[in-house]
Write a protein that holds these residues in place. Structure first.
Motif, short mmCIF file in Angstrom:
data_model
loop_
_atom_site.label_atom_id
_atom_site.label_comp_id
_atom_site.label_asym_id
_atom_site.label_seq_id
_atom_site.Cartn_x
_atom_site.Cartn_y
_atom_site.Cartn_z
N ASP A 670 -7.23 7.29 80.62
CA ASP A 670 -7.33 8.47 81.48
C ASP A 670 -8.79 8.95 81.49
N PRO A 671 -9.34 9.26 82.67
CA PRO A 671 -10.75 9.71 82.75
C PRO A 671 -11.05 10.90 81.86
N ALA A 672 -10.06 11.79 81.69
CA ALA A 672 -10.30 12.97 80.84
C ALA A 672 -10.51 12.56 79.39
N LYS A 722 -10.30 21.51 68.26
CA LYS A 722 -9.41 20.85 69.21
C LYS A 722 -9.11 19.45 68.72
N THR A 723 -7.87 19.01 68.99
CA THR A 723 -7.58 17.60 68.78
C THR A 723 -8.11 16.82 69.98
N ARG A 724 -8.19 15.53 69.82
CA ARG A 724 -8.69 14.67 70.91
C ARG A 724 -7.81 14.83 72.15
N LEU A 729 -6.82 17.28 77.63
CA LEU A 729 -6.06 18.10 78.58
C LEU A 729 -6.90 19.24 79.13
N GLU A 730 -7.78 19.80 78.30
CA GLU A 730 -8.68 20.85 78.79
C GLU A 730 -9.57 20.31 79.91
N PHE A 731 -10.09 19.10 79.72
CA PHE A 731 -10.91 18.48 80.77
C PHE A 731 -10.07 18.20 82.00
#
Length: 762
Positions: A670-672, A722-724, A729-731
């Motif tokens: 996933d790009p994020a 933050k976890t990876r 998900l934030e991105f």
């Protein structure tokens, strides 16, 4: 030739025998001579690169910058042979192609020039600007020699070439070098430093190469009557010496000052040329009366000083500098009875500075409250540019550096910070105010302001780095503790899950012996003998309270118990387990063992009456071992509570700020998530929950074992974890933005140049 083996260790002629065979012998000699010289220049570059990068690393302002420079040193050492080989291969291919150019088709110049590439990627734009500068210098100092060399090439080639297609053209050689370095993942700042070294050790030597190449062709009687270039070449040592004084510090920065004032002036001239092409189209042509009189730069400085002194206390982002200046010119025209206008050169300076500040004040990386302060520096910086046109090309100009330092320090500043109580805001405000008050026409004030601001930010940076290091150490320790906890849980569950054991033993292993194992893991590691010994003690304890019918096992138990108790006591003592807890446990464990021994003694006593001789002998031996144990059948034994371990044991863990697992799991490609994986420590990010609440923080540590990302504020205090997956998900939800910490003025100048080129091509 004699030198072929030394110059071309990769046997290029074998790769292109037909092409090489078509070249005239004179061009082959030029090719080999050029390859020999260029190889020497590259070796000098590599020989000096280590020292240059190491000096920069020593002066680095952050661990990230220092690590990047050390990594660049390592990559250059490992791949210098590959770079050199690739460079020379491209050179040989370019010479081979000279004989393959179709004579009926003129060469297509700059089809893939740096101007078109600059529209694609900012990094390429920076490389283009650096190459532009190098090429311009060679054209000024050795352009005639290169033109003569190309003329001589065409005299003996069936297909004509041009200066731009000449394999020894500085732009062509620079592109060869960039292509050769592309397999090394340098950041753009490192690339520009390497390009600067390439300019210093290769490009500045091209005059000697052109002279030697022309002389080879003259000796071969190829246009010997062309004007000689010896005079130009003889001047080169003087120029080279002047740019490298023995006492001066080596010029290593990608934006380092060029010694020659005329060379510095060229950058503004090129920008001015771009503006002139757009004047009347993109930029409206000035409607000037025939009798208009341009004011001098000194008069313009006086007008700008008046505007500076009467600047509103809170300057707005959208202040119209041009409009204010035109109003002052109207007043001046009315007083002098002559129409006064700004001269064309100064007008171009005003346009450039206005475009630079348009970018700066639209930059998302700057907090809005600090944009208001930086906007007040527009007139002072315009005055600097009017006084010194090299301002646009000198990366180490104190006024530019001051603006860059302010922007860099402000990167972590949040609009939620209390402005009047924040020391950074107050310092920037005082710098701006002093600039407006004290700067008239002496730019040396920026040296003083820069030194003062660097000293201030240096103290703040050292404090924040100390706190950051403490945060990293704490987080790494916590990560190690988390790893230890997982290992201990696995060992406990392997031994206990699914078994039915006395409750006291299960509680002891879960609550007390787990702490002994945790301490051993953290102190000695999972490969240590202490770790293995403590696991063996746990195995022995479990075995000791399990029922055994085999007589030999019962004899083993009798021998095992004293050592087992000693190991348990030693482990509890090392882990500082509460002695009241351990005392109660040992009492209950003793009761379990005594009950077992009494049962074994009763069975042994009964067994001696059996007729089986083997069993009788075994139990007789056990009876002898147990004879000292009291047999008290009249006392009822304490009921032992047995429990079956049905659920996995989970040890208590410290709470984290982001401990709950994400319900959404992103794919690895996933790009994020790829964007998360591309982050490095030192990156600044802005998290937003809504339009008002935004948090700017720096990635201080990546804990790989637990895939956690630790963020701190500009003071070095931990503010977020933050976890990876949660960061990905934030991105993905666009709740976080990666801030650009590159030099502000340089980014603004790149944007202006890119816009001018785009407008020119439309």
């Amino acid at each position: 030739m004699k030198n072929d083996a030394n110059v071309v260790p990769f046997n290029h002629q074998d790769q292109h025998p037909s092409a090489a065979g078509k070249l005239p012998a004179a061009l082959l000699r030029v090719r080999d001579k050029a390859a020999t010289l260029l190889k020497d220049y590259l070796q000098e570059l590599f020989a000096n690169a280590d020292d240059a990068l190491f000096e920069m690393a020593e002066r680095a302002t952050s661990n990230n910058e220092q690590n990047a420079l050390f990594e660049a040193m390592r990559d250059l050492r490992l791949k210098r042979k590959h770079i050199e080989r690739s460079f020379l291969q491209q050179l040989f291919s370019a010479f081979s192609e000279l004989s393959q150019l179709p004579s009926t088709q003129p060469p297509q110049l700059e089809t893939h020039s740096f101007e078109s590439l600059s529209l694609v990627q900012d990094d390429v734009l920076e490389e283009s600007v650096a190459i532009d500068s190098m090429v311009a210098k060679v054209k000024r100092s050795d352009g005639d020699a290169l033109q003569q060399l190309t003329t001589r090439f065409n005299h003996i080639l069936s297909s004509k070439t041009t200066v731009e297609k000449n394999p020894l053209n500085p732009r062509v050689l620079s592109e060869f070098f960039i292509t050769s370095c592309n397999n090394i993942n340098f950041s753009i700042n490192i690339k520009l430093i390497i390009l600067k070294l390439f300019e210093k050790h290769v490009i500045t030597e091209l005059g000697a190469l052109y002279q030697a190449s022309n002389q080879l062709l003259i000796d071969a009687n190829i246009l010997p009557d062309l004007p000689t270039t010896a005079a130009t070449a003889k001047q080169r040592p003087t120029v080279r010496a002047s740019t490298h004084p023995a006492s001066a510090e080596p010029v290593l920065d990608a934006n380092a000052t060029v010694a020659n004032s005329e060379q510095l002036q060229l950058a503004f001239s090129e920008l001015q040329a771009m503006l002139s092409e757009l004047r009347g189209n993109v930029f409206p042509a000035r409607q000037t009366p025939a009798d208009a009189v341009p004011i001098t730069s000194n008069d313009l400085m006086r007008l700008l000083t008046h505007m500076q002194q009467h600047l509103p206390s809170q300057s707005q982002h959208d202040q119209d500098l041009r409009k204010q200046l035109d109003q002052l010119l109207l007043r001046a025209s009315a007083n002098s009875k002559e129409t006064r206008i700004v001269g064309q050169v100064d007008d171009d300076v005003i346009n450039l500075v206005s475009m630079l500040f348009e970018f700066i004040l639209d930059d998302h990386n700057l907090p809005d409250s600090l944009k208001a302060l930086i906007a007040r520096l527009q007139i002072p910086l315009l005055k600097v540019a009017v006084l010194d046109k090299t301002f646009f090309n000198r990366g180490n100009h104190p006024a530019r550096r001051l603006l860059n330092e302010i922007a860099s320090a402000a990167l972590g500043w949040s609009d939620q910070d209390a402005e009047r109580r924040d020391s950074l805001y107050q310092k920037i405000e005082s710098i701006v105010q002093r600039t407006l008050t004290d700067f008239s026409d002496d730019p040396n004030i920026f040296n003083e302001l820069l030194a003062d601001f660097i000293a201030f930010t240096g103290k703040e940076r050292r404090r924040s780095e100390l706190l950051e290091q403490r945060t990293r150490d704490a987080e790494e320790g916590r990560a190690l503790a988390e790893t230890a906890r997982v290992h201990v849980e696995q060992e406990l569950n392997t031994r206990l899950l699914g078994k039915t054991l006395p409750e006291v033993v299960v509680q002891l292993l879960q609550d007390a012996w787990s702490k002994v194992l945790l301490l051993t893991y953290l102190k000695n590691g999972p490969d240590s003998s202490q770790w293995r010994d403590n696991l063996a003690t746990m195995d022995d304890l479990i075995w000791s309270i399990e029922p055994h019918e085999d007589v030999a096992a019962r004899l083993k138990l009798l021998q095992l118990v004293p050592a087992l108790l000693r190991q348990l006591r030693e482990g509890f003592s090392n882990a500082a387990i509460d002695p009241f807890i351990t005392s109660d446990f040992f009492s209950r464990l003793e009761a379990l063992h005594v009950q077992a021994f009494q049962r074994y003694k009763q069975q042994a006593a009964a067994a001696v009456t059996e007729p089986d001789a083997v069993a009788t002998n075994s139990y007789t031996a056990l009876n002898e071992q147990l004879e000292d144990l009291p047999l008290q059948p009249e006392q009822p034994s304490v009921a032992t509570v047995m429990v079956e371990v049905q659920e996995e044991i989970v040890l208590q863990q410290p709470e984290t700020t982001d401990s709950s697992p994400s319900k959404i799991v992103l794919a690895e490609d996933d790009p994020a998530l790829l964007q998360v994986d591309s982050l490095h420590t030192g990156s600044w990010l802005e998290f937003s929950q809504n339009e008002q609440d935004k948090l700017r923080c720096k990635l201080a540590a990546i804990i790989k074992s637990t895939q956690r990302y630790i963020f701190v504020n500009r003071s070095g205090v931990k503010v977020l974890e933050k976890t990876r997956m949660s960061l990905g998900l934030e991105f993905k939800n666009n709740n976080v933005v990666l801030l650009d910490n590159a030099l502000l003025f340089d980014r603004a100048l790149e944007s202006v140049i890119g816009n001018l080129r785009r407008l020119k091509n439309t």
